[in-house]
Design a protein around this motif. Structure first.
Motif: not given
Length: 275
Positions: A165-175
């Motif tokens: 899921p790409k959402e995992l990467e987006e969450a990491a970028i936000i962090d």
């Protein structure tokens, strides 16, 4: 409803056992004849040895300098796996996450390269390698294995990364995670099952490869186990007893590695399915 043991089940079990025996026949010939004298092999290659000659293994190991050639094979296989996993996983990740047509074209080129036979590019490859000063070099042959192994590795990584899921990467970028951090901390650990599969496939290929090391590693001190085993096959003599013993010495480390890694791949697939 309980499963009944039918005649069809019995027939399938018998067929499976016969098929397993068929696949084990070559191992029987190799192991049994590695424990015979040369004369006994010529008399009857199928029979069990009348006298077990463990000395075949010690003589073969001494003749091929087993410690040296084993270390060469281990270094080449390990380094090749490292560079293939590192570069191909990053390349596949970039190709999957990029939406440009160029990424699709590059991916198709990598896949198409898998159908090119090595023999068709063998002579140009050696000429280029010689001009670059990579002959008789472990680093040179590792670079070649990277080139030949990239197609399959990128193809396998490409399909596996699509399921993340790409959402995992987006969450990491936000962090606040950097692009490299996203890949190595988030994506790459999730690639463990396919990484183990790629390592197993490449290890089987590189460890047993004969033609490429024969062309590139012309120095005797850089010989791998398959090259060293060829030492027993001369123009006028073929020392089957020692050659088969050397072959067993080369197979055993690979079998141990395969069974150890098999546990990891089953565990990785199971944990991945649970997640």
């Amino acid at each position: 409803m309980e499963n009944k043991y039918t005649a069809r089940t019995f027939a399938l079990e018998i067929a499976t056992i016969l098929l397993a025996i068929l696949f084990l026949v070559p191992f029987y010939y190799v192991i049994v004849n590695s424990l015979k004298s040369f004369a006994e092999i010529l008399l009857n290659a199928s029979a069990l040895p009348t006298e077990i000659k463990w000395s075949n293994y010690t003589v073969a190991a001494e003749r091929i300098q087993y410690g040296k050639v084993f270390l060469n094979s281990l270094i080449i296989t390990a380094l090749s796996n490292v560079v293939i996993v590192v570069f191909c996983s990053m390349a596949a990740y970039k190709l999957v996450r990029s939406t440009s047509k160029l990424s699709n074209i590059i991916f198709i080129m990598f896949v198409a390269a898998m159908v090119i036979p090595f023999q068709s590019i063998m002579i140009p490859l050696i000429r280029v390698t010689s001009n670059l000063g990579l002959l008789n070099s472990i680093y040179g042959i590792v670079i070649m294995y990277l080139g030949f192994g990239s197609g399959l590795a990128i193809f396998l990584y490409h399909g596996f990364i699509k399921s993340i899921p790409k959402e995992l990467e987006e969450a990491a970028i936000i962090d606040g995670c950097s692009p490299f951090g996203v890949f190595w901390r988030i994506v790459f650990p999730l690639l463990k099952p396919i990484t183990v599969t790629i390592v197993i496939l490449n290890s089987l290929w590189i460890w047993n490869d004969f033609l490429l090391p024969l062309l590139v590693l012309q120095d005797v001190s850089l010989r791998t186990i398959p090259l060293a085993t060829f030492y027993f096959f001369g123009e006028y003599t073929k020392q089957w007893d020692l050659a088969l013993a050397a072959l067993v010495l080369g197979i055993v480390p690979l079998l141990i590695f395969f069974f150890l890694m098999q546990k990891h791949i089953i565990k990785g697939i199971t944990s991945g399915s649970i997640k």
